[in-house]
Scaffold this motif. Structure first.
Motif, PDB file in Angstrom:
ATOM      1  N   HIS A 127      50.289 -20.453 -39.266  1.00  0.00           N
ATOM      2  CA  HIS A 127      51.613 -20.937 -40.034  1.00  0.00           C
ATOM      3  C   HIS A 127      50.796 -20.429 -41.458  1.00  0.00           C
ATOM      4  CE1 HIS A 127      55.873 -22.026 -40.519  1.00  0.00           C
ATOM      5  NE2 HIS A 127      55.187 -22.263 -41.412  1.00  0.00           N
ATOM      6  N   VAL A 128      52.417 -19.823 -41.720  1.00  0.00           N
ATOM      7  CA  VAL A 128      51.985 -19.566 -43.399  1.00  0.00           C
ATOM      8  C   VAL A 128      51.402 -20.583 -44.698  1.00  0.00           C
ATOM      9  CG1 VAL A 128      54.248 -19.365 -44.137  1.00  0.00           C
ATOM     10  CG2 VAL A 128      52.867 -18.427 -45.152  1.00  0.00           C
ATOM     11  N   ASP A 129      50.398 -20.881 -45.652  1.00  0.00           N
ATOM     12  CA  ASP A 129      49.828 -21.765 -46.068  1.00  0.00           C
ATOM     13  C   ASP A 129      49.212 -22.645 -45.495  1.00  0.00           C
ATOM     14  OD1 ASP A 129      51.035 -20.502 -48.024  1.00  0.00           O
ATOM     15  OD2 ASP A 129      52.026 -22.246 -48.353  1.00  0.00           O
ATOM     16  N   HIS A 130      48.866 -22.322 -43.985  1.00  0.00           N
ATOM     17  CA  HIS A 130      48.106 -23.602 -43.748  1.00  0.00           C
ATOM     18  C   HIS A 130      46.622 -23.708 -43.931  1.00  0.00           C
ATOM     19  CE1 HIS A 130      51.354 -24.983 -40.128  1.00  0.00           C
ATOM     20  NE2 HIS A 130      51.469 -25.615 -41.098  1.00  0.00           N
ATOM     21  N   GLY A 131      46.245 -21.884 -45.009  1.00  0.00           N
ATOM     22  CA  GLY A 131      44.867 -22.300 -45.400  1.00  0.00           C
ATOM     23  C   GLY A 131      43.851 -21.130 -44.716  1.00  0.00           C
ATOM     24  N   LYS A 132      44.663 -20.431 -43.700  1.00  0.00           N
ATOM     25  CA  LYS A 132      43.746 -18.924 -43.283  1.00  0.00           C
ATOM     26  C   LYS A 132      42.422 -18.364 -44.478  1.00  0.00           C
ATOM     27  CE  LYS A 132      47.999 -16.869 -41.960  1.00  0.00           C
ATOM     28  NZ  LYS A 132      48.889 -18.174 -42.440  1.00  0.00           N
ATOM     29  N   THR A 133      43.675 -18.026 -45.130  1.00  0.00           N
ATOM     30  CA  THR A 133      42.832 -16.873 -46.582  1.00  0.00           C
ATOM     31  C   THR A 133      41.641 -17.733 -46.960  1.00  0.00           C
ATOM     32  OG1 THR A 133      45.006 -15.879 -46.718  1.00  0.00           O
ATOM     33  CG2 THR A 133      43.201 -15.794 -48.514  1.00  0.00           C
ATOM     34  N   SER A 134      42.498 -18.709 -47.254  1.00  0.00           N
ATOM     35  CA  SER A 134      41.056 -19.993 -47.965  1.00  0.00           C
ATOM     36  C   SER A 134      39.865 -20.432 -47.091  1.00  0.00           C
ATOM     37  CB  SER A 134      41.877 -21.159 -48.473  1.00  0.00           C
ATOM     38  OG  SER A 134      43.127 -21.967 -49.380  1.00  0.00           O
ATOM     39  N   ILE A 185      45.858 -15.164 -52.565  1.00  0.00           N
ATOM     40  CA  ILE A 185      46.670 -14.720 -51.871  1.00  0.00           C
ATOM     41  C   ILE A 185      46.521 -13.235 -52.027  1.00  0.00           C
ATOM     42  CG2 ILE A 185      48.572 -14.375 -49.886  1.00  0.00           C
ATOM     43  CD1 ILE A 185      48.992 -17.720 -51.481  1.00  0.00           C
ATOM     44  N   LYS A 219      42.824 -28.706 -43.823  1.00  0.00           N
ATOM     45  CA  LYS A 219      43.670 -29.546 -44.866  1.00  0.00           C
ATOM     46  C   LYS A 219      42.813 -31.277 -44.955  1.00  0.00           C
ATOM     47  CE  LYS A 219      47.277 -26.762 -46.525  1.00  0.00           C
ATOM     48  NZ  LYS A 219      47.578 -26.303 -47.166  1.00  0.00           N
ATOM     49  N   ASP A 279      40.619 -33.015 -46.194  1.00  0.00           N
ATOM     50  CA  ASP A 279      40.744 -33.691 -47.360  1.00  0.00           C
ATOM     51  C   ASP A 279      42.145 -33.987 -47.693  1.00  0.00           C
ATOM     52  OD1 ASP A 279      41.520 -31.630 -49.005  1.00  0.00           O
ATOM     53  OD2 ASP A 279      42.168 -31.031 -47.655  1.00  0.00           O
ATOM     54  N   ILE A 280      42.711 -34.138 -47.450  1.00  0.00           N
ATOM     55  CA  ILE A 280      44.386 -34.729 -47.753  1.00  0.00           C
ATOM     56  C   ILE A 280      44.298 -36.484 -46.922  1.00  0.00           C
ATOM     57  CG2 ILE A 280      46.641 -34.697 -47.200  1.00  0.00           C
ATOM     58  CD1 ILE A 280      47.115 -31.643 -47.618  1.00  0.00           C
ATOM     59  N   SER A 301      38.241 -28.234 -44.394  1.00  0.00           N
ATOM     60  CA  SER A 301      38.786 -28.495 -45.564  1.00  0.00           C
ATOM     61  C   SER A 301      37.935 -27.094 -46.005  1.00  0.00           C
ATOM     62  CB  SER A 301      38.623 -29.963 -46.118  1.00  0.00           C
ATOM     63  OG  SER A 301      39.039 -29.654 -47.237  1.00  0.00           O
ATOM     64  N   ALA A 302      39.109 -26.264 -47.147  1.00  0.00           N
ATOM     65  CA  ALA A 302      38.314 -25.421 -47.347  1.00  0.00           C
ATOM     66  C   ALA A 302      38.520 -25.482 -48.692  1.00  0.00           C
ATOM     67  CB  ALA A 302      39.559 -24.112 -47.053  1.00  0.00           C
ATOM     68  N   THR A 303      38.884 -26.551 -48.977  1.00  0.00           N
ATOM     69  CA  THR A 303      38.924 -27.119 -50.468  1.00  0.00           C
ATOM     70  C   THR A 303      37.020 -27.645 -50.652  1.00  0.00           C
ATOM     71  OG1 THR A 303      40.902 -27.434 -50.795  1.00  0.00           O
ATOM     72  CG2 THR A 303      40.102 -28.817 -52.174  1.00  0.00           C
TER      73      THR A 303
HETATM   74  P1  GDP Z   1      47.278 -19.007 -45.899  1.00  0.00           P
HETATM   75  O1  GDP Z   1      48.954 -18.760 -45.587  1.00  0.00           O
HETATM   76  O2  GDP Z   1      47.474 -19.790 -43.378  1.00  0.00           O
HETATM   77  O3  GDP Z   1      45.969 -17.542 -45.996  1.00  0.00           O
HETATM   78  O4  GDP Z   1      47.334 -19.861 -46.832  1.00  0.00           O
HETATM   79  P2  GDP Z   1      46.089 -20.008 -47.703  1.00  0.00           P
HETATM   80  O5  GDP Z   1      44.804 -20.316 -47.850  1.00  0.00           O
HETATM   81  O6  GDP Z   1      46.638 -18.871 -49.207  1.00  0.00           O
HETATM   82  O7  GDP Z   1      46.393 -21.947 -48.449  1.00  0.00           O
HETATM   83  C1  GDP Z   1      47.622 -22.370 -48.951  1.00  0.00           C
HETATM   84  C2  GDP Z   1      47.374 -22.997 -49.715  1.00  0.00           C
HETATM   85  O8  GDP Z   1      46.597 -24.170 -49.247  1.00  0.00           O
HETATM   86  C3  GDP Z   1      46.325 -23.149 -51.007  1.00  0.00           C
HETATM   87  O9  GDP Z   1      47.252 -23.542 -52.043  1.00  0.00           O
HETATM   88  C4  GDP Z   1      45.494 -23.478 -50.745  1.00  0.00           C
HETATM   89  O10 GDP Z   1      44.745 -23.894 -51.828  1.00  0.00           O
HETATM   90  C5  GDP Z   1      45.423 -24.659 -49.949  1.00  0.00           C
HETATM   91  N1  GDP Z   1      44.579 -25.623 -49.523  1.00  0.00           N
HETATM   92  C6  GDP Z   1      44.227 -24.541 -48.064  1.00  0.00           C
HETATM   93  N2  GDP Z   1      43.154 -25.014 -47.463  1.00  0.00           N
HETATM   94  C7  GDP Z   1      43.252 -26.223 -47.857  1.00  0.00           C
HETATM   95  C8  GDP Z   1      41.801 -27.448 -47.450  1.00  0.00           C
HETATM   96  O11 GDP Z   1      41.591 -27.594 -46.698  1.00  0.00           O
HETATM   97  N3  GDP Z   1      42.476 -29.146 -48.656  1.00  0.00           N
HETATM   98  C9  GDP Z   1      43.955 -28.562 -49.021  1.00  0.00           C
HETATM   99  N4  GDP Z   1      43.739 -30.242 -49.965  1.00  0.00           N
HETATM  100  N5  GDP Z   1      44.603 -27.378 -49.631  1.00  0.00           N
HETATM  101  C10 GDP Z   1      44.105 -26.382 -49.169  1.00  0.00           C
END
Ligand code: GDP
Ligand code: MG
Length: 374
Positions: free
Chosen positions: A91-98, A116, A191, A193-194, A226-228
């Motif tokens: 899903h979008v924003d779940h952290g693929k790119t991170s 992004i 994520k 770490d949340i 956790s990508a963070t």
């Molecule tokens: P994508 O749409 O799946 O590629 O998601 P992104 O990598 O662009 O991440 C979307 C948002 O989630 C960004 O603001 C990231 O900083 C945040 N994010 C990604 N991975 C993590 C994580 O492991 N922990 C936290 N707290 N935030 C994350």
């Protein structure tokens, strides 16, 4: 070769041009010996004269050559292990790119910007001397489109699920895409770490979607990431390398390269840059390449991450290629041919075909529904 002149048709069919002209006249077509006839007309003449002739068009003759390249089997003895090609889905924003940024940034170029991007990125990551090729796509459409066009490059799908969000509509789509592609799924429960996130909820949802975590007795590896903070990154790489070893991906580096174009662009100073993933064989500087309607001689190969020049790119390697005459499409397959004239002919025929298809209003775009039925 069709269309062709009446003169060459009569020579190829072994009948006199006069007889062809007479037959055409009988069908109400007044023509001269230099007039061009198309496949349909040639078939009419053949039927009228009871001719058993092979009416293969130029297109299919040339594509036969490409099919032969595709189907050329490798001897077992020529096959060697190759690194897996892994795609992030979810899903979008779940952290693929991170996740990919973290993997690249900590291992190769510290501090690489992690914004992004709209591009399909493909990079090699090294873990203790063992490599993995990662592909990050902007969305599912890219994955869908490429698979629908028979250019699926993925060996393993990493399904990224944000632990706080759980399975969302695009996660469901990603699951069905990965299942349709028949590739193993590894889940990155991201994520973590949340504060307060509970991995039980998304894992229960996984089970409801037919993916039972291995720690619950199923066969889907779940890595908490956790990508963070970098949690689980080594474990993710190790898990992917284990899946790769189990599946024994192999290729023959000692043959002409074939593979797929992920994306391409026209740059003012460097010309066309195409991002390829080699699937089999080895691509070399100087090779004659045809890719969709594009062709050319490989002028330079560069590393997709560092931009360093490369002399060659073996199986599973992502590489930027210059030297093509126009940007190929995402998902177009590439092949290496013996000579540039052959490559030009194939490329020009494809371009002509796609133009005439566009003119007649036929679109070749494959819909999502169609993909799901594959
Ligand atoms: P994508 O749409 O799946 O590629 O998601 P992104 O990598 O662009 O991440 C979307 C948002 O989630 C960004 O603001 C990231 O900083 C945040 N994010 C990604 N991975 C993590 C994580 O492991 N922990 C936290 N707290 N935030 C994350
Ligand atoms: Mg992204």
């Amino acid at each position: 070769e069709l269309p062709c002149s009446i003169r060459s048709f009569s020579e190829a069919a072994g009948i006199s041009a006069a007889q062809v002209l007479k037959t055409l006249m009988g069908m109400g077509m007044m023509m001269n010996i230099n007039a061009q006839i198309d496949q349909g007309t040639a078939e009419l003449i053949a039927a009228e004269l009871d001719l058993e002739i092979s009416l293969k068009s130029q297109t299919s003759l040339e594509e036969d050559l490409i099919d032969q390249i595709e189907e050329r089997a490798d001897e077992e003895a020529d096959l060697v292990p190759r690194q897996p090609i892994v795609t992030f889905l979810g899903h979008v924003d779940h952290g693929k790119t991170s996740l990919l940024d973290y993997l690249i940034g900590t291992r190769i170029v510290k501090g690489e910007a992690g914004g992004i991007t709209q591009h399909i990125r493909a990079y090699e990551v090294d873990k203790d001397g063992r490599k993995i090729t990662f592909v990050d796509t902007p969305g599912h459409e890219a994955f869908t489109e490429m698979r629908a066009r028979g250019a699926n490059v993925t060996d393993i799908a990493v399904l990224v699920i944000a632990a706080d969000d759980g399975i969302m509509p695009q996660t469901e789509e990603a699951i069905s895409h990965a299942k349709a592609a028949g590739v193993p799924i590894v889940v990155a429960l991201n994520k973590m770490d949340i504060p307060g996130v509970d991995s039980n909820r998304p894992m229960t949802q996984m089970t409801e979607h037919g993916l039972t975590p291995s720690e619950w007795g199923g066969d889907v590896e779940v890595v908490r990431t956790s990508a963070t903070t970098g949690l689980g990154m080594d474990e993710l790489l190790d898990t992917l390398l284990t899946v790769s070893e189990l599946n024994e991906y192999k290729a023959n580096p000692n043959r002409d390269a074939l593979g797929v174009c992920l994306e391409s662009e026209q740059q003012a100073d460097r010309g066309v840059i195409a991002k390829f993933v080699v699937q089999n064989g080895t691509l070399k500087v100087g090779d004659v390449v045809v890719c969709g309607p594009a062709h050319g001689r490989v002028k330079a190969l560069t590393d997709t991450l560092t931009g360093e020049p490369m002399r060659e790119a073996g199986p599973s390697t992502p590489v930027n290629v210059t030297g093509l005459d126009q940007p190929p499409g995402a998902g177009d397959r590439f092949h290496v041919l013996d000579n540039i004239a052959e490559a030009r002919e194939i490329a020009e025929t494809r371009e002509f075909d796609s133009k005439s298809q566009n003119l007649s209003g036929i679109t070749t775009k494959v819909s999502f529904e169609h993909f799901q039925q594959l």
